[in-house]
Write a protein that holds these residues in place. Structure first.
Motif, PDB file in Angstrom:
ATOM      1  N   SER A 168       0.817  -1.217   0.000  1.00  0.00           N
ATOM      2  CA  SER A 168       0.000   0.000   0.000  1.00  0.00           C
ATOM      3  C   SER A 168       0.850   1.266   0.000  1.00  0.00           C
ATOM      4  CB  SER A 168      -0.930   0.007   1.213  1.00  0.00           C
ATOM      5  OG  SER A 168      -0.172   0.006   2.420  1.00  0.00           O
ATOM      6  N   ALA A 169       2.138   1.144   0.340  1.00  0.00           N
ATOM      7  CA  ALA A 169       3.020   2.312   0.287  1.00  0.00           C
ATOM      8  C   ALA A 169       3.267   2.763  -1.152  1.00  0.00           C
ATOM      9  CB  ALA A 169       4.352   2.023   0.969  1.00  0.00           C
ATOM     10  N   ASP A 170       3.045   1.860  -2.108  1.00  0.00           N
ATOM     11  CA  ASP A 170       3.173   2.199  -3.534  1.00  0.00           C
ATOM     12  C   ASP A 170       4.507   2.901  -3.809  1.00  0.00           C
ATOM     13  OD1 ASP A 170       2.359   2.301  -6.180  1.00  0.00           O
ATOM     14  OD2 ASP A 170       1.358   4.236  -5.964  1.00  0.00           O
ATOM     15  N   TYR A 171       5.582   2.306  -3.298  1.00  0.00           N
ATOM     16  CA  TYR A 171       6.900   2.907  -3.481  1.00  0.00           C
ATOM     17  C   TYR A 171       7.342   2.760  -4.921  1.00  0.00           C
ATOM     18  CZ  TYR A 171      11.940   3.713  -2.980  1.00  0.00           C
ATOM     19  OH  TYR A 171      13.217   4.183  -3.117  1.00  0.00           O
ATOM     20  N   ARG A 172       7.690   3.888  -5.531  1.00  0.00           N
ATOM     21  CA  ARG A 172       8.132   3.908  -6.921  1.00  0.00           C
ATOM     22  C   ARG A 172       9.504   4.563  -6.997  1.00  0.00           C
ATOM     23  NH1 ARG A 172       2.633   5.723 -10.203  1.00  0.00           N
ATOM     24  NH2 ARG A 172       1.170   4.533  -8.908  1.00  0.00           N
ATOM     25  N   PRO A 173      10.574   3.786  -7.180  1.00  0.00           N
ATOM     26  CA  PRO A 173      11.928   4.355  -7.228  1.00  0.00           C
ATOM     27  C   PRO A 173      12.240   4.966  -8.589  1.00  0.00           C
ATOM     28  CG  PRO A 173      12.026   1.970  -7.412  1.00  0.00           C
ATOM     29  CD  PRO A 173      10.576   2.306  -7.204  1.00  0.00           C
ATOM     30  N   THR A 174      11.500   5.997  -8.931  1.00  0.00           N
ATOM     31  CA  THR A 174      11.580   6.611 -10.258  1.00  0.00           C
ATOM     32  C   THR A 174      12.575   7.755 -10.333  1.00  0.00           C
ATOM     33  OG1 THR A 174       9.640   7.889  -9.577  1.00  0.00           O
ATOM     34  CG2 THR A 174       9.244   5.988 -10.982  1.00  0.00           C
ATOM     35  N   GLY A 175      13.217   8.090  -9.210  1.00  0.00           N
ATOM     36  CA  GLY A 175      14.180   9.178  -9.214  1.00  0.00           C
ATOM     37  C   GLY A 175      13.525  10.532  -8.990  1.00  0.00           C
ATOM     38  N   SER A 176      14.351  11.565  -9.058  1.00  0.00           N
ATOM     39  CA  SER A 176      13.855  12.911  -8.777  1.00  0.00           C
ATOM     40  C   SER A 176      14.494  13.918  -9.731  1.00  0.00           C
ATOM     41  CB  SER A 176      14.153  13.308  -7.329  1.00  0.00           C
ATOM     42  OG  SER A 176      15.554  13.323  -7.094  1.00  0.00           O
ATOM     43  N   LEU A 177      13.788  15.019  -9.900  1.00  0.00           N
ATOM     44  CA  LEU A 177      14.234  16.069 -10.808  1.00  0.00           C
ATOM     45  C   LEU A 177      14.276  17.390 -10.055  1.00  0.00           C
ATOM     46  CD1 LEU A 177      14.798  15.838 -13.901  1.00  0.00           C
ATOM     47  CD2 LEU A 177      12.614  16.992 -14.259  1.00  0.00           C
ATOM     48  N   ARG A 178      15.425  18.063 -10.072  1.00  0.00           N
ATOM     49  CA  ARG A 178      15.554  19.413  -9.515  1.00  0.00           C
ATOM     50  C   ARG A 178      15.511  20.388 -10.676  1.00  0.00           C
ATOM     51  NH1 ARG A 178      20.918  19.199  -6.398  1.00  0.00           N
ATOM     52  NH2 ARG A 178      20.484  21.410  -6.051  1.00  0.00           N
ATOM     53  N   CYS A 179      14.483  21.227 -10.699  1.00  0.00           N
ATOM     54  CA  CYS A 179      14.192  22.078 -11.843  1.00  0.00           C
ATOM     55  C   CYS A 179      14.680  23.494 -11.580  1.00  0.00           C
ATOM     56  CB  CYS A 179      12.687  22.082 -12.104  1.00  0.00           C
ATOM     57  SG  CYS A 179      11.996  20.422 -12.364  1.00  0.00           S
ATOM     58  N   ALA A 180      15.504  24.008 -12.483  1.00  0.00           N
ATOM     59  CA  ALA A 180      16.093  25.341 -12.332  1.00  0.00           C
ATOM     60  C   ALA A 180      15.066  26.405 -12.685  1.00  0.00           C
ATOM     61  CB  ALA A 180      17.325  25.475 -13.210  1.00  0.00           C
ATOM     62  N   HIS A 181      14.814  27.329 -11.749  1.00  0.00           N
ATOM     63  CA  HIS A 181      13.795  28.361 -11.986  1.00  0.00           C
ATOM     64  C   HIS A 181      14.332  29.520 -12.812  1.00  0.00           C
ATOM     65  CE1 HIS A 181      15.895  29.974  -8.472  1.00  0.00           C
ATOM     66  NE2 HIS A 181      15.339  31.146  -8.708  1.00  0.00           N
ATOM     67  N   ASN A 182      15.661  29.585 -13.037  1.00  0.00           N
ATOM     68  CA  ASN A 182      16.233  30.584 -13.942  1.00  0.00           C
ATOM     69  C   ASN A 182      17.602  30.098 -14.418  1.00  0.00           C
ATOM     70  OD1 ASN A 182      18.061  31.104 -11.830  1.00  0.00           O
ATOM     71  ND2 ASN A 182      16.919  32.911 -11.122  1.00  0.00           N
ATOM     72  N   GLN A 183      18.209  30.868 -15.309  1.00  0.00           N
ATOM     73  CA  GLN A 183      19.498  30.456 -15.884  1.00  0.00           C
ATOM     74  C   GLN A 183      20.590  30.377 -14.827  1.00  0.00           C
ATOM     75  OE1 GLN A 183      20.659  29.365 -18.759  1.00  0.00           O
ATOM     76  NE2 GLN A 183      18.658  29.389 -19.774  1.00  0.00           N
ATOM     77  N   ARG A 184      20.579  31.287 -13.910  1.00  0.00           N
ATOM     78  CA  ARG A 184      21.586  31.274 -12.848  1.00  0.00           C
ATOM     79  C   ARG A 184      21.516  29.954 -12.071  1.00  0.00           C
ATOM     80  NH1 ARG A 184      23.262  36.190  -9.570  1.00  0.00           N
ATOM     81  NH2 ARG A 184      24.416  35.392  -7.784  1.00  0.00           N
ATOM     82  N   ALA A 185      20.303  29.529 -11.737  1.00  0.00           N
ATOM     83  CA  ALA A 185      20.134  28.266 -11.013  1.00  0.00           C
ATOM     84  C   ALA A 185      20.546  27.077 -11.877  1.00  0.00           C
ATOM     85  CB  ALA A 185      18.683  28.119 -10.561  1.00  0.00           C
ATOM     86  N   PHE A 186      20.289  27.146 -13.181  1.00  0.00           N
ATOM     87  CA  PHE A 186      20.673  26.043 -14.070  1.00  0.00           C
ATOM     88  C   PHE A 186      22.189  25.909 -14.136  1.00  0.00           C
ATOM     89  CE2 PHE A 186      21.198  24.486 -18.609  1.00  0.00           C
ATOM     90  CZ  PHE A 186      20.966  23.148 -18.271  1.00  0.00           C
ATOM     91  N   HIS A 187      22.905  27.025 -14.212  1.00  0.00           N
ATOM     92  CA  HIS A 187      24.370  26.959 -14.210  1.00  0.00           C
ATOM     93  C   HIS A 187      24.873  26.342 -12.903  1.00  0.00           C
ATOM     94  CE1 HIS A 187      24.516  28.951 -17.951  1.00  0.00           C
ATOM     95  NE2 HIS A 187      24.284  30.183 -17.518  1.00  0.00           N
ATOM     96  N   ALA A 188      24.211  26.656 -11.795  1.00  0.00           N
ATOM     97  CA  ALA A 188      24.609  26.083 -10.504  1.00  0.00           C
ATOM     98  C   ALA A 188      24.377  24.573 -10.471  1.00  0.00           C
ATOM     99  CB  ALA A 188      23.846  26.762  -9.367  1.00  0.00           C
ATOM    100  N   LEU A 189      23.262  24.111 -11.044  1.00  0.00           N
ATOM    101  CA  LEU A 189      23.001  22.665 -11.107  1.00  0.00           C
ATOM    102  C   LEU A 189      24.050  21.967 -11.966  1.00  0.00           C
ATOM    103  CD1 LEU A 189      19.124  22.396 -11.540  1.00  0.00           C
ATOM    104  CD2 LEU A 189      20.465  21.910  -9.496  1.00  0.00           C
ATOM    105  N   ARG A 190      24.387  22.563 -13.098  1.00  0.00           N
ATOM    106  CA  ARG A 190      25.406  21.964 -13.966  1.00  0.00           C
ATOM    107  C   ARG A 190      26.762  21.898 -13.247  1.00  0.00           C
ATOM    108  NH1 ARG A 190      25.619  21.309 -19.417  1.00  0.00           N
ATOM    109  NH2 ARG A 190      23.858  22.710 -19.808  1.00  0.00           N
ATOM    110  N   ALA A 191      27.105  22.973 -12.533  1.00  0.00           N
ATOM    111  CA  ALA A 191      28.369  22.991 -11.794  1.00  0.00           C
ATOM    112  C   ALA A 191      28.368  21.932 -10.693  1.00  0.00           C
ATOM    113  CB  ALA A 191      28.605  24.381 -11.203  1.00  0.00           C
ATOM    114  N   GLU A 192      27.225  21.749 -10.033  1.00  0.00           N
ATOM    115  CA  GLU A 192      27.137  20.723  -8.994  1.00  0.00           C
ATOM    116  C   GLU A 192      27.321  19.328  -9.572  1.00  0.00           C
ATOM    117  OE1 GLU A 192      23.843  18.878  -5.864  1.00  0.00           O
ATOM    118  OE2 GLU A 192      23.585  20.921  -6.639  1.00  0.00           O
TER     119      GLU A 192
END
Length: 434
Positions: free
Chosen positions: A124-148
């Motif tokens: 009933s926990a319906d665990y789905r190991p599908t992963g996660s997505l961190r979405c960049a709200h602007n270009q500055r944040a996207f560059h930070a995700l790429r650097a990470e």
């Protein structure tokens, strides 16, 4: 003995309650001596009791309200490897080895959730190991995700993160609002209330005592034991584990743990089912999704509905203004939801720590405390129960930053105005794109 009144905080009018399976019931605490009394019946407390029992000890779990009433039944059901602090910052503070150990703990925490679901057959926990997505709200944040992602690959050998451009992110989410994203294959989504019900039911089957409606009002030492006073009776134990997280302030007995964290309200809304509507194609890969804003918002699907959550509400009661702000942000980000009704609105408390990391360790010769998951607690809080049990028996698990001394927050009485001011500043930075 009559059931005492519940702790005076609201129940959650949540989608999880609407879709949960049967709630397990538990009797009052038996009038006996136990090896360890675990205060708090959420993910941490139940896992501590499980692993203490596996070590041959006799634990009892004392829950102030009902199993799943607190954060373990109110959260968004996101199973994640992440901490609120980034691993590059850990490396700057303590070095590469500490960052590597923190990454290992995150991966261990996610594996631990899967192991619990399999061990107790919590379908009933319906665990789905599908992963996660961190979405960049602007270009500055996207560059930070790429650097990470580059740093994780270069410094820690982590090749599990995939950088997605704006078009790929739009296909993943159904929204063109993001500049890109970072896809992590570990973790996923779960029905958090059914998960905690399943773990509690599994403990009951192996003979672990669990008592609901048993808030611990006072703890004293007496004749070599710790005596925990509840409205339903007194419990004697040789050791105590405090696992009350953001709800530590509800009784005086766990006040010391409460003064080491800042309770912060997180709110969630859920729509009516999206099948057959313009929103049907949103989030086709069925992962968990989060924004990169400082005042983070996140979203996922469950029961065929869109869930959308975020932080920024205050006090011990639900906030209509916070719910309206969430609904407005959700429909601005996903215009396809504009005509859909919000059917569920609920909130719960997150325990923030000043250094952004959880704490697990001893506070004296009889007491072990595990608190402070900073809003990323389904997996980590479950794992920290296991490590708290190890500490109780004299073990010294390698917890990197998590094993620091527990210290009260200075000027704790000013926490609400300080948090309000800090939140306002973070919201301003988000609005201006910094």
């Amino acid at each position: 003995m009559p059931v005492p009144p519940e702790i005076p905080m609201p129940d959650a009018n949540s989608l999880w309650q609407h879709t949960a399976g049967p709630r397990p019931a538990f009797p009052p605490p038996p009038d006996e001596r136990f090896d360890v009394a675990v205060v708090g019946g959420g993910y941490t407390g139940l896992n501590a009791a499980l692993h203490l029992a596996e070590k041959g000890l006799r634990p009892v779990v004392l829950e102030a309200n009902r199993i799943g009433w607190g954060a373990s039944g109110r959260n968004g059901g996101v199973v994640s490897t992440k901490f609120r602090i980034g691993l590059p910052e850990v490396a700057r503070r303590l070095g590469r080895d500490a960052a590597l150990r923190m990454r290992e703990l995150g991966l261990e925490a996610v594996r631990h959730v899967g192991e619990l679901v399999e061990r107790f057959d919590i379908r009933s926990a319906d665990y789905r190991p599908t992963g996660s997505l961190r979405c960049a709200h602007n270009q500055r944040a996207f560059h930070a995700l790429r650097a990470e992602a580059d740093w994780l690959r270069r410094e820690l050998g982590d090749t599990t993160n995939i950088v997605l451009g704006p078009e790929e992110t739009a296909r993943e989410t159904g929204s063109t609002a993001f500049a890109g994203a970072l896809l992590t294959g570990k973790g996923g989504i779960i029905h958090p209330l059914n998960f905690v019900f399943g773990v509690a039911a599994g403990l009951r089957k192996i003979g672990v005592a669990i008592a609901e409606h048993s808030p611990v009002d006072h703890i004293r030492r007496e004749a070599g034991d710790m005596v925990l006073v509840t409205p339903r009776g007194h419990v004697r134990a040789g050791q105590i584990v405090v696992a009350t997280d953001a709800y530590s302030h509800l009784t005086g007995a766990t006040g010391a743990a409460g003064r080491a964290v800042i309770p912060f309200r997180s709110a969630i809304v859920a729509t009516e089912p999206i099948a057959g509507t313009a929103a049907e194609g949103l989030l086709p890969t069925d992962r968990s999704y989060a924004e990169t804003r400082r005042m983070m918002r996140w979203f996922r699907k469950s029961d065929g509905r869109m869930l959308y959550g975020g932080r920024g509400a205050f006090g011990t009661r639900d906030s209509d203004a916070a719910f309206r702000a969430l609904e407005s942000a959700m429909k601005a980000q996903f215009p396809e939801l504009a005509a859909l009704k919000v059917t569920h609105r609920w909130s719960g408390l997150v325990a923030l720590t000043l250094d952004k990391t959880p704490f697990v360790g001893r506070t004296d010769d009889r007491t072990t405390v595990a608190v402070g998951y900073n809003g990323a607690g389904v997996a980590m809080s479950s794992l920290m129960g296991k490590h708290a049990a190890e500490i109780v028996v004299g073990g010294r698990p390698d917890l990197a930053l998590l094993g620091r001394p527990l210290a009260p927050i200075r000027f704790y009485g000013l926490r609400e105005p300080v948090v309000r001011a800090a939140t306002g500043w973070l919201q301003l930075l988000d609005r201006i794109g910094r």
